[in-house]
Design a protein around this motif. Sequence first.
Motif: not given
Length: 245
Positions: A38-62
Amino acid sequence: MTSSKNVVFDIVGTLVSYDNLYNAIDRRLGDRLRAEGIKPWLLGSAWMETAEREYTNLSISGRYLPYSQVFESLFYRILGMMGGIENPRAFASAEDLAYIMHEYQSLTMRPGAAECVQKLRDAGFTVWALTAADLKRVGGYFQKAGIEFPAENLLSCDSAGVGKPDLAAYRPLLEKLTVENGGKIPWFAAAHLWDVSAARRAGFKGAYCTVLEQEALTNLFGEMDVIDDTLPGMAEKIIAHQAEN
């Protein structure tokens, strides 16, 4: 409609680079990750991208929560989804996560970020920020880089409890700047195409820089008013567009 000399920037990912986060992951976990393929950059990128998605999902669900809380909470889930790591909490300690999160507080400006802001200010533009991050952290990024940024021009989604790209996150500042400038439309600038695209749908002029995502997928997100590969180049195109219109 005529645009105004106001540019609202996304900050983290646009003017601010993620490099210090990725480097911190490498320093703390790099050898362990590479042993698992596992490349460290890949972990960081997956973590960041998923956090942006879940942050948005939480927001739109109230259920709005601050982005940094969402980001930190997702670490072990993402680590466990990398493949080959059966026990993420044994693989990386709480101290490892604390170290990485501490370094996340010390992200730095992208090359050309200060020049971009200065070009716009020299041309008579007022620069604003609308971020999903907390204001203290983002204000610290500017202070550390020696870039003056008035506190009243720095806004966070935390204040309204609505996350981007919900159009409601953009509209209060859009309406404020439009009214104050006689109906002229302000600009929104980012290196996240989803962010600029949503801002344009809300009513902003849109400026996109490919420095983060590399490809301008206008077939998915629609046309932009300005696109450039560098932050200073994007600033120059905003200025030129303003002069022509």
